[in-house]
Every structure is written in C-alpha cells, then in structure tokens.
Write a protein that holds these residues in place. Structure first.
Motif, PDB file in Angstrom:
ATOM      1  N   VAL A 144       1.232  -0.810   0.299  1.00 39.21           N
ATOM      2  CA  VAL A 144      -0.077   0.197  -0.187  1.00 39.21           C
ATOM      3  C   VAL A 144       1.300   1.097  -0.394  1.00 39.21           C
ATOM      4  CG1 VAL A 144      -1.891   0.990   1.543  1.00 39.21           C
ATOM      5  CG2 VAL A 144      -1.963  -1.239   1.130  1.00 39.21           C
ATOM      6  N   LYS A 178      -2.362   1.430  -4.737  1.00 37.07           N
ATOM      7  CA  LYS A 178      -1.513  -0.012  -4.685  1.00 37.07           C
ATOM      8  C   LYS A 178      -1.345   0.642  -6.346  1.00 37.07           C
ATOM      9  CE  LYS A 178      -2.498  -3.608  -1.672  1.00 37.07           C
ATOM     10  NZ  LYS A 178      -2.614  -4.817  -1.552  1.00 37.07           N
ATOM     11  N   TYR A 210      -6.518   2.699  -2.893  1.00 37.38           N
ATOM     12  CA  TYR A 210      -7.001   1.573  -2.023  1.00 37.38           C
ATOM     13  C   TYR A 210      -8.181   0.746  -1.631  1.00 37.38           C
ATOM     14  CZ  TYR A 210      -5.861  -1.591   1.961  1.00 37.38           C
ATOM     15  OH  TYR A 210      -6.685  -3.014   2.860  1.00 37.38           O
TER      16      TYR A 210
END
Length: 367
Positions: free
Chosen positions: A256, A284, A317
């Motif tokens: 992440v 990501k 994310y």
C-alpha cells in the motif's frame, strides 16, 4: 487489404432490455452452473468469474477468497514450482479441492518443465496457457503437447478474438479459449500496434464458434463495472476474467502506497479564511504484464526487439476484496431477474440488447 465494415461493439455500446419475469426476488436465481468440458472428463460446479493471471490479481491471497464463492483464479506464471506446490498442498488440506484454481504457463521449454513438476504432484488439474498473440503456431503446438501429456487435464488457452482461431484451439486440445486482445485497462496493445477488436463483439462471435464445437470461452478484459460482467455472460461468455476490477485490494499483490498532499479548506470563523490541510490517500500499483515495469520486475528488463504493451498505474486502495466480489455477484443476480433468467446458463437465451450512444449519466461523477 480488406476492411470489415460491420459495426463492432464494446460493453459500453449496449444495454440489456428488461423483460417480464416470473422471478420475484434475486434469491430465486441460481448463479452456479455445472461445467462439462470438451476434453477434460471432470466436472466443476461454480460461477465463471475468474481473477486474471496478472501478478497483482492472480495471487494466492485472492484465490483463497474467490474459491469461497466458487469463483476461479488463474494464478500468475511467476510463482515458482515450489511456491505453487506448497500453496496447492495447503489449499487442498484446508479447502478440500484445488478445482477453482488454474496454474499459468507460457510456451517455453522452461514453462513446460514447471508444469511437469507441478502436475506430477496430482494436486491440480487446471492449466492456463497464456500468450499475448494466440495466432502464433507456437500456441497450438503447445496445447497439443500438453493435451498429449495430460489427456484428462483442463486446458484454457489464448488469447484470440476470432471464431476461426477459437475453433482451431478447441479442436486441437483446449477446453476453454481465452478471448480478448487489448481491452484491458492497463493494456496498450491497441495503442502501440493498432491490433484488437471490441470485446462485446469478440465474445459474441467466439462464444458462438466455441459452443458449436463443444467448447467454451473465457472473456478476458474490458469489464469495468459489474454490469459489464452481466453483459458478457449474456453475450455468451462461459467464464469472465477480471483484472482491474479486482486490483487495488488488500489481497492484491503489492504494498500500500501512502500519498500526502496539501489542500485548502475554509475556516468556519465568520471571515471565511483559508487554511492549508495535509491529507493522506492510499494506493496500490497495477500494471499490464507486457509493460516495461513488469518486464523489469520479472525478466531483467525490456528486450530491444520488443516494445512495452502495457502501463503502470496507481489505483486507490479498496480494502478487502470480499465486498467487491459480493457486489459483482449481486449485480449478476439482479440482471438475471431483469432479463428473466433463472439459471446463469440461461442468460444468453433470455438476453436482448439495445445499442446505445451513452449508458451512464456522469454529471455528478463517475462512481
């Protein structure tokens, strides 16, 4: 030189026509089907949504979640034989089957040796043979080789976009043909080479050809929302491979990434003064398997004789993948009630499409 002037369509060019239905609830539909293959004697019962064999989505972590819902995962080809065997042993012990998992292979001798090592364990029966250009004679020859060596295995091979090549692969040993060239969100093949075909038309032609000779297809790429998955099933796809829709989750590969940025807000003090605020967003990485980034990561760099046919992006994310999976399956159930299909296998029989110029109203954003 020849030009095919028939209109070719993508998922965004059509919408499903609703029909009267006896179905009063989404709970009444059956989203599972029993797959009976052309060459493989085994049967599998499941829903044909499949995680793409990209290194960010074809992961062990995603496979564990997908199989809970009888969905499939094509593991990426960069796992070693030892890593695959360890995972397959643990997975079979815990989940009792590896039937929802494919191991992936290219067409090199090294790829074949890895297949031999994994298949020798008898832990898995499903193989995805994946090359960028399915029209190369290497693909058919490799399919024949694998079929001869493992006559009872389930073989998926691709990628192609025409009915004739779909039939050729099926008649030479494939059970499922992967269709799609260039529709993926991080694929730049169309931009770089000018080669490709709109995915909705690809699915219609290739599924018709496949079903005519007792085979199946996997629609690979082009789905951006759950509605596209519904359209693909209605167009005749037996399996639908998803990359971007499953990327960016906790179970997707990659760390992440935190991005910090400065924004302004109006202070509620009566004189509307601006103040600067630090905020954080999380992302990501997601990239095409023919991108320069992937070539650097897995092959030691981009070879001089080839060009990058993919891109690297950072996507927000999304948290755990289970919520996304449930949204996709909920969309399929709802679509089935709209078109009157009690079984997922019946969706093409029940489907009628409108050709449209615009399918979404995005005045308040694209979400």
């Amino acid at each position: 030189m020849r030009i095919y002037d028939d209109i070719q369509l993508d998922y965004c060019d059509v919408l499903l026509r609703p029909k009267r239905s006896r179905l009063s609830s989404r709970s009444e539909v059956d989203i599972e089907r029993e797959y009976d293959f052309k060459w493989c004697p085994l049967k599998i019962k499941g829903t044909g949504v499949m995680a793409a064999n990209m290194s960010t989505t074809g992961t062990f972590e995603i496979a564990k979640i997908m199989q809970k819902y009888k969905l499939f995962t094509a593991l990426h080809k960069h796992y070693t034989a030892e890593e695959l065997i360890k995972f397959l042993k643990d997975n079979k012990k815990n989940f009792k089957t590896n039937g929802y998992i494919f191991i992936s292979s290219g067409v090199s001798e090294e790829d074949y040796k890895k297949i031999q090592k994994v298949m020798k364990t008898k832990l898995i029966n499903n193989i995805c043979i994946d090359v960028a250009n399915g029209y190369s004679p290497y693909l058919i020859n490799y399919v024949k080789k694998v079929r001869a060596a493992y006559p009872k295995c389930l073989i998926m091979a691709g990628n192609v976009v025409t009915g004739d090549m779909t039939e050729d692969l099926l008649l030479n040993g494939a059970d499922i043909v992967k269709v799609g060239i260039g529709p993926g969100s991080v694929c730049t093949t169309r931009k770089l080479t000018g080669v490709g075909r709109p995915q909705f038309s690809t699915v219609i032609e290739c599924s018709d050809a496949a079903h005519g000779v007792g085979g199946m297809i996997c629609a690979d790429g082009g789905c951006t929302v759950a509605g596209d998955v519904c359209k693909s099933f209605c167009a005749g796809a037996d399996f639908i491979m998803l990359g971007g829709m499953l990327a960016g989750h906790e179970e997707s590969a990659g760390d992440v990434i935190k991005r910090v940025y400065i924004t302004t807000e109006v202070e509620d003090t009566g004189d509307e003064q601006l103040k600067y605020v630090l905020k954080e967003k999380y992302f990501k990485k997601f990239y095409g398997m023919s991108s320069e980034y992937a070539q650097d990561l897995f092959y030691g760099g981009l070879k001089k004789y080839r060009a990058s046919e993919g891109k690297l992006v950072e996507i927000p994310y999304r948290g755990e993948i289970e919520k996304t999976i449930l949204a996709i399956l909920g969309g399929v159930r709802s679509a089935m009630t709209y078109v009157g299909a009690k079984r997922i296998k019946d969706m093409p029989k029940c489907a009628t499409f409108y050709r449209v110029n615009r399918q979404l109203n995005t005045v308040f954003g694209n979400e």
